[in-house]
Every structure is written in C-alpha cells, then in structure tokens.
Design a protein around this motif. Structure first.
Motif, PDB file in Angstrom:
ATOM      1  N   THR A  30       0.814  -1.221   0.000  1.00 36.24           N
ATOM      2  CA  THR A  30       0.000   0.000   0.000  1.00 36.24           C
ATOM      3  C   THR A  30       0.844   1.266   0.000  1.00 36.24           C
ATOM      4  N   ALA A  31       0.180   2.339  -0.412  1.00 33.47           N
ATOM      5  CA  ALA A  31       0.729   3.693  -0.317  1.00 33.47           C
ATOM      6  C   ALA A  31      -0.455   4.599   0.004  1.00 33.47           C
ATOM      7  N   SER A  32      -0.209   5.646   0.808  1.00 36.34           N
ATOM      8  CA  SER A  32      -1.310   6.515   1.210  1.00 36.34           C
ATOM      9  C   SER A  32      -1.370   7.826   0.425  1.00 36.34           C
ATOM     10  N   ASP A  33      -0.422   8.044  -0.470  1.00 37.99           N
ATOM     11  CA  ASP A  33      -0.487   9.219  -1.350  1.00 37.99           C
ATOM     12  C   ASP A  33       0.369   8.967  -2.595  1.00 37.99           C
ATOM     13  N   GLY A  34       0.323   9.898  -3.528  1.00 36.92           N
ATOM     14  CA  GLY A  34       1.004   9.722  -4.803  1.00 36.92           C
ATOM     15  C   GLY A  34       2.515   9.656  -4.722  1.00 36.92           C
ATOM     16  N   VAL A  35       3.115  10.459  -3.843  1.00 37.14           N
ATOM     17  CA  VAL A  35       4.575  10.469  -3.710  1.00 37.14           C
ATOM     18  C   VAL A  35       5.055   9.111  -3.191  1.00 37.14           C
ATOM     19  N   MET A  58       0.397  14.309  -4.327  1.00 33.92           N
ATOM     20  CA  MET A  58       0.388  14.091  -5.786  1.00 33.92           C
ATOM     21  C   MET A  58      -0.888  13.322  -6.121  1.00 33.92           C
ATOM     22  N   ASN A  59      -1.669  13.854  -7.062  1.00 35.45           N
ATOM     23  CA  ASN A  59      -2.930  13.175  -7.369  1.00 35.45           C
ATOM     24  C   ASN A  59      -2.723  11.955  -8.282  1.00 35.45           C
ATOM     25  N   GLY A  60      -3.758  11.157  -8.387  1.00 36.21           N
ATOM     26  CA  GLY A  60      -3.686   9.917  -9.155  1.00 36.21           C
ATOM     27  C   GLY A  60      -3.426  10.119 -10.633  1.00 36.21           C
ATOM     28  N   TYR A  61      -3.927  11.219 -11.207  1.00 40.02           N
ATOM     29  CA  TYR A  61      -3.671  11.482 -12.624  1.00 40.02           C
ATOM     30  C   TYR A  61      -2.167  11.613 -12.871  1.00 40.02           C
ATOM     31  N   GLU A  62      -1.498  12.371 -11.991  1.00 40.64           N
ATOM     32  CA  GLU A  62      -0.050  12.588 -12.130  1.00 40.64           C
ATOM     33  C   GLU A  62       0.717  11.278 -11.920  1.00 40.64           C
ATOM     34  N   VAL A  63       0.301  10.488 -10.921  1.00 40.85           N
ATOM     35  CA  VAL A  63       0.949   9.194 -10.680  1.00 40.85           C
ATOM     36  C   VAL A  63       0.820   8.310 -11.920  1.00 40.85           C
ATOM     37  N   CYS A  64      -0.379   8.252 -12.477  1.00 42.28           N
ATOM     38  CA  CYS A  64      -0.617   7.429 -13.667  1.00 42.28           C
ATOM     39  C   CYS A  64       0.255   7.887 -14.833  1.00 42.28           C
ATOM     40  N   ARG A  65       0.315   9.191 -15.048  1.00 38.39           N
ATOM     41  CA  ARG A  65       1.168   9.735 -16.119  1.00 38.39           C
ATOM     42  C   ARG A  65       2.618   9.317 -15.926  1.00 38.39           C
ATOM     43  N   ARG A  66       3.102   9.412 -14.701  1.00 39.11           N
ATOM     44  CA  ARG A  66       4.501   9.054 -14.422  1.00 39.11           C
ATOM     45  C   ARG A  66       4.748   7.564 -14.661  1.00 39.11           C
ATOM     46  N   ILE A  67       3.802   6.723 -14.248  1.00 40.68           N
ATOM     47  CA  ILE A  67       3.941   5.274 -14.472  1.00 40.68           C
ATOM     48  C   ILE A  67       4.015   4.991 -15.970  1.00 40.68           C
ATOM     49  N   LYS A  68       3.107   5.581 -16.714  1.00 39.10           N
ATOM     50  CA  LYS A  68       2.992   5.275 -18.146  1.00 39.10           C
ATOM     51  C   LYS A  68       4.075   5.942 -18.997  1.00 39.10           C
ATOM     52  N   ASN A  69       4.727   6.980 -18.478  1.00 36.84           N
ATOM     53  CA  ASN A  69       5.795   7.655 -19.236  1.00 36.84           C
ATOM     54  C   ASN A  69       7.183   7.129 -18.911  1.00 36.84           C
ATOM     55  N   ASP A  70       7.277   6.175 -17.983  1.00 42.68           N
ATOM     56  CA  ASP A  70       8.563   5.607 -17.579  1.00 42.68           C
ATOM     57  C   ASP A  70       8.724   4.242 -18.252  1.00 42.68           C
ATOM     58  N   LYS A  71       9.800   4.081 -19.006  1.00 42.46           N
ATOM     59  CA  LYS A  71      10.040   2.820 -19.735  1.00 42.46           C
ATOM     60  C   LYS A  71      10.005   1.592 -18.819  1.00 42.46           C
ATOM     61  N   LYS A  72      10.496   1.774 -17.588  1.00 47.41           N
ATOM     62  CA  LYS A  72      10.572   0.658 -16.637  1.00 47.41           C
ATOM     63  C   LYS A  72       9.183   0.219 -16.133  1.00 47.41           C
ATOM     64  N   THR A  73       8.221   1.155 -16.110  1.00 46.73           N
ATOM     65  CA  THR A  73       6.914   0.857 -15.507  1.00 46.73           C
ATOM     66  C   THR A  73       5.732   0.963 -16.470  1.00 46.73           C
ATOM     67  N   GLN A  74       5.965   1.377 -17.704  1.00 44.71           N
ATOM     68  CA  GLN A  74       4.830   1.653 -18.598  1.00 44.71           C
ATOM     69  C   GLN A  74       3.941   0.439 -18.871  1.00 44.71           C
ATOM     70  N   HIS A  75       4.484  -0.774 -18.684  1.00 41.48           N
ATOM     71  CA  HIS A  75       3.704  -2.000 -18.911  1.00 41.48           C
ATOM     72  C   HIS A  75       2.807  -2.372 -17.722  1.00 41.48           C
ATOM     73  N   VAL A  76       2.985  -1.704 -16.573  1.00 40.72           N
ATOM     74  CA  VAL A  76       2.209  -2.038 -15.372  1.00 40.72           C
ATOM     75  C   VAL A  76       0.777  -1.511 -15.539  1.00 40.72           C
ATOM     76  N   PRO A  77      -0.230  -2.404 -15.468  1.00 45.85           N
ATOM     77  CA  PRO A  77      -1.614  -1.939 -15.597  1.00 45.85           C
ATOM     78  C   PRO A  77      -2.019  -1.060 -14.407  1.00 45.85           C
ATOM     79  N   VAL A  78      -2.813  -0.028 -14.701  1.00 41.63           N
ATOM     80  CA  VAL A  78      -3.306   0.886 -13.675  1.00 41.63           C
ATOM     81  C   VAL A  78      -4.832   0.871 -13.693  1.00 41.63           C
ATOM     82  N   VAL A  79      -5.427   0.577 -12.528  1.00 34.33           N
ATOM     83  CA  VAL A  79      -6.882   0.658 -12.362  1.00 34.33           C
ATOM     84  C   VAL A  79      -7.161   1.877 -11.506  1.00 34.33           C
TER      85      VAL A  79
END
Length: 121
Positions: A30-35, A58-79
C-alpha cells in the motif's frame, strides 16, 4: 502470486480494497499518497496498481502519467478507483494511460474481476 499496489489515502477504503484483493489470492502492498506510490513502484515493481485520484502531495492522474511515461513501468496496468465518477473524470483518467476506471462506490466483484482480467492479459 501477483502483487498489487493499492494507493488510497482513506484508511477505511484502503483496508476494504486490501481485504478484497487478499481474499482473491493476491499479494498487496500500500501507499497513502502519490509520492509514496511512486517511491514504492520504483523500489518494488508491482504487477498492477489500484489508484485513487484525489490524494495529498500528488494526485492519481499525475501518478498514472509518471507510471505510463517511464520505460521501466509503462507495462504495469493501472486501475483508477475514484469517487470522481463523472464521464469527464473517466475520460481524463483513460487519457492519462489508465487501463481501467472504476467509480466508487463499486461492487467488490467489479474491482476483483477487473484486476484479475488485467493481470491475465
């Protein structure tokens, strides 16, 4: 066993999601915030992220953008799982790269089914 990172600032909501996912045989962190979420993802890559939108630091939109823009994590599905249930919120979440969007309150079977389906694909 698949690992899921649950990012949710409400302790009650977070515990409910943890319980649902653990009951269906998943390992949950778990994590309790975006950072905190970004730090967790970088240190131990989860198989999937369940992500709230409205959170401190950090809101969820920003977290999602960071996940999807990082080569290492872009394949991780986000719900995205949020009380922001308007059509625009759903559209904006998908635009940030979310693989699924579930509005709260949700049916437990909807969340677990969506998570399992994304882990299979």
């Amino acid at each position: 066993m698949s690992s899921v990172l649950v990012v949710e600032d409400s302790p009650a909501q977070r515990q409910m999601i943890i319980d649902l996912l653990k009951e269906s045989g998943l390992t949950v962190t778990t994590a309790s915030d975006g950072v905190e979420a970004i730090e967790n993802i970088q240190s131990s890559l989860p198989d999937l992220v369940v992500l709230d939108i409205v959170m401190p630091r950090m809101n969820g939109y920003e977290v999602c953008r960071r996940i999807k823009n990082d080569k290492k994590t872009q394949h991780v599905p986000v719900v995205m799982c949020s009380s922001k249930g308007e059509e625009f919120d759903r559209y904006w979440g998908m635009k940030q790269g979310a693989d699924a969007y579930i509005a709260k309150p949700f049916q437990p079977t909807e969340l677990v089914g969506t998570v399992k389906q994304l882990l299979r694909s």
